[in-house]
Design a protein around this motif. Structure first.
Motif, PDB file in Angstrom:
ATOM      1  N   ARG A   1       0.855  -1.177   0.000  1.00  0.00           N
ATOM      2  CA  ARG A   1       0.000   0.000   0.000  1.00  0.00           C
ATOM      3  C   ARG A   1       0.893   1.229   0.000  1.00  0.00           C
TER       4      ARG A   1
ATOM      5  N   LYS B   1       0.737   3.730   1.886  1.00  0.00           N
ATOM      6  CA  LYS B   1       1.112   4.104   3.246  1.00  0.00           C
ATOM      7  C   LYS B   1       2.214   3.208   3.812  1.00  0.00           C
ATOM      8  N   ASP B   2       2.475   2.060   3.138  1.00  0.00           N
ATOM      9  CA  ASP B   2       3.523   1.158   3.619  1.00  0.00           C
ATOM     10  C   ASP B   2       4.915   1.585   3.159  1.00  0.00           C
TER      11      ASP B   2
ATOM     12  N   HIS C   1      -3.348  16.199  -4.154  1.00  0.00           N
ATOM     13  CA  HIS C   1      -2.643  15.651  -3.009  1.00  0.00           C
ATOM     14  C   HIS C   1      -1.158  15.831  -3.321  1.00  0.00           C
TER      15      HIS C   1
ATOM     16  N   GLU D   1      -3.836   6.694   0.655  1.00  0.00           N
ATOM     17  CA  GLU D   1      -2.907   5.893   1.453  1.00  0.00           C
ATOM     18  C   GLU D   1      -3.142   4.399   1.278  1.00  0.00           C
ATOM     19  N   ASP D   2      -4.388   4.001   1.005  1.00  0.00           N
ATOM     20  CA  ASP D   2      -4.722   2.584   0.867  1.00  0.00           C
ATOM     21  C   ASP D   2      -4.577   2.062  -0.560  1.00  0.00           C
TER      22      ASP D   2
ATOM     23  N   THR E   1      -7.754  11.487   1.418  1.00  0.00           N
ATOM     24  CA  THR E   1      -6.368  11.143   1.778  1.00  0.00           C
ATOM     25  C   THR E   1      -6.243   9.693   2.215  1.00  0.00           C
ATOM     26  N   ASN E   2      -7.191   9.187   3.021  1.00  0.00           N
ATOM     27  CA  ASN E   2      -7.087   7.806   3.478  1.00  0.00           C
ATOM     28  C   ASN E   2      -7.231   6.817   2.326  1.00  0.00           C
TER      29      ASN E   2
ATOM     30  N   ARG F   1       7.537   4.724   2.699  1.00  0.00           N
ATOM     31  CA  ARG F   1       7.704   5.960   3.458  1.00  0.00           C
ATOM     32  C   ARG F   1       7.351   7.141   2.567  1.00  0.00           C
ATOM     33  N   TYR F   2       6.218   7.737   2.844  1.00  0.00           N
ATOM     34  CA  TYR F   2       5.798   8.885   2.032  1.00  0.00           C
ATOM     35  C   TYR F   2       5.170   9.933   2.940  1.00  0.00           C
ATOM     36  N   ASP F   3       5.438  11.177   2.647  1.00  0.00           N
ATOM     37  CA  ASP F   3       4.996  12.283   3.495  1.00  0.00           C
ATOM     38  C   ASP F   3       3.968  13.128   2.760  1.00  0.00           C
ATOM     39  N   VAL F   4       2.775  13.239   3.339  1.00  0.00           N
ATOM     40  CA  VAL F   4       1.710  14.040   2.739  1.00  0.00           C
ATOM     41  C   VAL F   4       1.879  15.501   3.145  1.00  0.00           C
TER      42      VAL F   4
END
Length: 446
Positions: A273, A275-276, A353, A396-397, A392-393, A278-281
């Motif tokens: 995913r 979100k798994d 985003h 991330e998924d 946003t969620n 390393r990423y910064d929003v």
């Protein structure tokens, strides 16, 4: 000091007294006014209290915002109005083979309205003028080519009225100076030269488009992913345990066999995913500094994801800050192909985003986010009715392929090679058309 002699009659005729205007008008003193050959008429805005039709009708309203290709206009993209409103605006109807001239916002865009469906009638927006030749010896295609010549476009720029939205008056259009229109045979010769160059450019662009469209198939093949019909979704009912529902969603269309298999493969390291990694929003909005470069949706090419510079400076209340290397990922479904990896620091629309990635090759992530792999997942995640947005969620998924870095680099190199070839073809096509324009201007002006 250089002197410029100006006749009183020229000042009266142009209603200008600024020196720069007359300095830039040198070389056109033997030209004649456009009004000698054509009539100029304005369009009309939708009256207050009226609006577009909620269903398809035979009455269309022409706005430049609905036209993406001025050589091959898609009339199905036009807004519709009802018969009653058409009756009110009927005197502003524009017909097949008439010339359209943009007079507000983007000034001086000129094209001939062609191939209007026989069952459709069109009202022209107030932001455009319609230009009609006064007799059959003046060909609309020739007038359009003439008005697009640099010496006429320069006059158009000089005559614009600088307000909040730049404009040019109908009277100033009528007084534009043009060379005397030649015989019909010479007009046709010039039209043919221009048409052949346009066709050559179109063929280059079609080949470029085929290359760009092949990117998605290559990506799936390189990742050994089988392409399914209907975006990989199935239509028959699917039973799932509550424990298998991820992300707290009850959308049954998420739970098709391909998605379940993909979710299971996350644990095997084949997928991940977003979100798994390393990423910064970056979601902080700021007022945009006057000297900063701003990226709106219109600045991103939908075919390549590249940044396109705009001549018009857009005024916005707030914007999201980004830096070179950040990924701009659209929130709105119609623009999901406008994923862009920034090549400089700047500000962008809050409808993006903005994030940076570390544990996955950023260029590879950009390619995947532009692909059908992402589009299929987001199809049923958008919230909102008028303009569905990706939250946003949900971003991330998103489930992403996560091969070895060497494989990511191989894929990126190949895809960027295809993009470079496509852009080169587009440049070659543009060069052919520009060469034809220069040849035509010499024929017209001498």
């Amino acid at each position: 000091m250089k002197e410029t002699l100006v006749r009183i009659s020229d000042i009266i005729d142009s209603r200008r007294i600024d020196v720069a205007y007359f300095n830039n008008s040198i070389g056109i003193k033997d030209f004649v006014s456009l009004s000698q050959y054509v009539s100029v008429k304005g369009g009309k805005r939708i009256p207050k209290g009226k609006s577009f039709a909620s269903e398809h009708t035979d009455y269309l309203y022409l706005r430049l915002s609905e036209i993406t290709d001025f050589e091959r206009i898609d009339y199905s993209a036009f807004k519709c109005i009802d018969e009653e409103l058409f009756g009110i605006l009927k005197r502003y109807e524009i017909h097949d083979n008439q010339i359209v001239f943009s007079i507000a916002g983007t000034i001086g865009k000129v094209f001939v309205l062609k191939d209007v469906p026989s069952d459709k009638r069109i009202i022209l927006t107030e932001n455009c003028a319609m230009i009609q030749p006064k007799n059959d010896s003046i060909l609309p295609e020739y007038v359009s080519i003439l008005l697009n010549c640099s010496i006429v476009q320069k006059q158009i720029g000089q005559n614009r009225i600088q307000t909040t939205i730049p404009k040019i008056g109908l009277d100033r259009i009528a007084k534009l100076k043009i060379p005397a229109i030649p015989s019909v045979s010479l007009q046709n010769k010039i039209i043919n030269i221009y048409s052949q160059a346009q066709q050559a450019r179109l063929e280059k662009r079609q080949e470029a488009k085929r290359l760009l469209e092949s990117i998605d198939d290559y990506l799936l093949e390189a990742l050994k992913i089988e392409k399914k019909q209907n975006d990989g979704f199935v239509t028959e009912p699917i039973a799932r345990n509550i424990s298998s529902m991820l992300g707290g969603r009850l959308d049954p269309q998420q739970f098709h066999p391909e998605r379940i298999e993909t979710i299971q493969n996350i644990k095997k390291g084949k997928w991940c995913r977003l979100k798994d990694v390393r990423y910064d929003v970056k979601s902080v909005s700021n007022k945009i500094p006057s000297e900063a470069t701003y990226i709106g949706m219109e600045n991103i090419d939908s075919c390549t994801g590249d940044y396109m510079e705009s001549k018009e400076k857009e005024t916005v209340a707030s914007a999201a800050k980004f830096k070179e290397g950040d990924i701009l990922f659209p929130k709105l479904r119609p623009y999901l192909n406008k994923v862009h990896r920034a090549q400089f620091d700047g500000y962008c629309s809050t409808e993006f985003h903005v994030f940076e990635a570390h544990d996955i090759l950023p260029d590879f992530l950009t390619v995947v986010l532009r692909s059908s792999l992402t589009l299929a997942q987001t199809k049923h995640l958008m919230t909102g009715n008028t303009l569905p947005r990706l939250q946003t969620n949900d971003v991330e998924d998103l489930i992403l392929p996560n091969p070895e870095i060497s494989k990511q680099e191989e894929i990126v190199k190949h895809i960027y090679g295809l993009k470079d070839k496509a852009k080169q073809l587009q440049k070659e096509g543009d060069a052919l058309l520009e060469e034809a324009k220069q040849k035509i201007e010499k024929m017209i002006i001498g």
